[in-house]
Design a protein around this motif. Sequence first.
Motif, PDB file in Angstrom:
ATOM      1  N   SER A 146       0.864  -1.175   0.000  1.00 18.94           N
ATOM      2  CA  SER A 146       0.000   0.000   0.000  1.00 18.94           C
ATOM      3  C   SER A 146       0.907   1.234   0.000  1.00 18.94           C
ATOM      4  O   SER A 146       2.085   1.149   0.350  1.00 18.94           O
ATOM      5  N   ARG A 148       1.139   5.104   1.302  1.00 22.86           N
ATOM      6  CA  ARG A 148       0.681   6.273   2.041  1.00 22.86           C
ATOM      7  C   ARG A 148       1.787   7.279   2.282  1.00 22.86           C
ATOM      8  O   ARG A 148       1.517   8.428   2.629  1.00 22.86           O
ATOM      9  N   GLU A 228      -1.417   1.660  -6.581  1.00 25.55           N
ATOM     10  CA  GLU A 228      -2.153   2.922  -6.624  1.00 25.55           C
ATOM     11  C   GLU A 228      -1.431   3.991  -7.438  1.00 25.55           C
ATOM     12  O   GLU A 228      -2.018   5.018  -7.768  1.00 25.55           O
ATOM     13  N   SER A 232      -1.545   8.038  -1.394  1.00 21.68           N
ATOM     14  CA  SER A 232      -2.883   8.507  -1.039  1.00 21.68           C
ATOM     15  C   SER A 232      -2.749   9.626  -0.014  1.00 21.68           C
ATOM     16  O   SER A 232      -2.091   9.476   1.009  1.00 21.68           O
ATOM     17  N   SER A 237      -7.687   4.087  -0.030  1.00 20.96           N
ATOM     18  CA  SER A 237      -7.052   3.471  -1.193  1.00 20.96           C
ATOM     19  C   SER A 237      -7.490   4.182  -2.465  1.00 20.96           C
ATOM     20  O   SER A 237      -8.650   4.582  -2.604  1.00 20.96           O
ATOM     21  N   SER A 266       0.449  -4.659   3.482  1.00 22.17           N
ATOM     22  CA  SER A 266      -0.320  -3.577   4.105  1.00 22.17           C
ATOM     23  C   SER A 266       0.574  -2.836   5.092  1.00 22.17           C
ATOM     24  O   SER A 266       1.094  -3.445   6.033  1.00 22.17           O
ATOM     25  N   VAL A 359      -5.875  -4.726  -3.984  1.00 23.16           N
ATOM     26  CA  VAL A 359      -6.069  -3.541  -3.139  1.00 23.16           C
ATOM     27  C   VAL A 359      -6.976  -3.880  -1.961  1.00 23.16           C
ATOM     28  O   VAL A 359      -6.748  -3.445  -0.825  1.00 23.16           O
ATOM     29  N   GLN A 362      -5.014  -5.630   0.627  1.00 28.70           N
ATOM     30  CA  GLN A 362      -4.235  -4.665   1.392  1.00 28.70           C
ATOM     31  C   GLN A 362      -5.097  -4.032   2.489  1.00 28.70           C
ATOM     32  O   GLN A 362      -4.688  -3.923   3.645  1.00 28.70           O
ATOM     33  N   GLU A 363      -6.302  -3.624   2.110  1.00 32.81           N
ATOM     34  CA  GLU A 363      -7.194  -2.949   3.055  1.00 32.81           C
ATOM     35  C   GLU A 363      -7.576  -3.857   4.217  1.00 32.81           C
ATOM     36  O   GLU A 363      -7.637  -3.421   5.374  1.00 32.81           O
TER      37      GLU A 363
END
Length: 411
Positions: A146, A148, A228, A232, A237, A266, A359, A362-363
């Motif tokens: 992921s 971030r 992605e 983010s 996501s 993640s 995805v 990952q969440e």
Amino acid sequence: MASKSLYSGRDPVLKKRDDFEDILEERRNSSDLRYALRCYTPALYKGLVPCKASMLKSIVLQSDSLQYVVGQVSAECGESREAVQEEAALLLEEMAHRLQLGTIRFFAFTLSKAFKALFRGVCVNEEGIQRLQQAIQEHPVVLLPSHRSYMDFLMMSYILYTYDLALPVIAAGMDFISMKFVGEMLRMSGAFFIRRSFGGDKLYWAVFSEYVKTMLRNGYAPIEFFLEGTRSRTGKSLTPKTGLLNIAMEPFFKGEVFDVNLVPVSISYERILEESLYARELLGVPKPKESTSGLLKARRILNEDYGSMHVYFGHPVSIRSLAEGHISRSQYNLLPRHIPQKPTADTQAFVNDTAFRLVRLQEESMVLKPWVLVAMLLLQNPDGMDLSTLTEQADWLRRLALAFGAFLDWP
């Protein structure tokens, strides 16, 4: 290293997830220099002897696939084949990584110092590490974290070095290449640089895709990229980009590899390092250009407390298993393998579905911290709340999150 378990409330009986180990605990009690200079002998794909970066570039430039496109571009543009071949070599030189163990050791030392200052703990599921170690030896691996923070790719390489796993080669944006010293250091730690947009440049696409597929076919190293495409800014996501995923799947579709393992990762932060920058961007302030001077100015964050972070390595996802009954690979036998083919509508739909599924994986393994729930409640009550009401609603929200299957890191 201390072990910590997290639970999901998806079932009446709590479902136990992999235990987490704080990898910084050992770093706080031993020498960072000894850690950086330790013997590093990762297990490789089927006992492969790694080739040098220069040899890798030579394989790409001499490949039938790239030579076919060079001939096409030469005929279309009226330039000599040698001129187009030279242009391809320059593009590859701009793009390619130069992974060096000495640079990795430098980062291992400096990042150990930085992470101990920034984070109370970095918790990793060791069962996921064991699964990844096995997957790397069996089939080519694609790591899909992921995204971030810029910290994501640094942390991924740091963790793999810590556990003596093969270091990944990482798809990075061209933004970093203009950073003096830093760009080259990233290149020597495994980053390869790609443009944000190819603009229909057939030669660039051919060089890039062949470079990635050559590393994948040969099991050169795990390949890492962010589905992605960009960080983010909101913590939610983003819609996945499928260009690189298409490239990673193509060797399997064409029968050049038996299987490819996709590993969702993640990464959950208590606080994100770029939080103030994201707040300004969400208010409409343009994103500042990455620069070495900006990085040096940002060193004041070392005085901040960013809490803990959790990194969860998911179960490897087999492309072969996913494609069974959905994709007919016989269509790729109609043309020689080196001739580029656009994916059919069915193939593209399969790739899109796989991207969204990854995805979602990952969440599902993100770890929620108490402040996330508290922030959610405060945002719903802009005029403020008294402490007893906040405590009561936070506890209610915690129970609700557990009921929906969330994973919580709760004191």
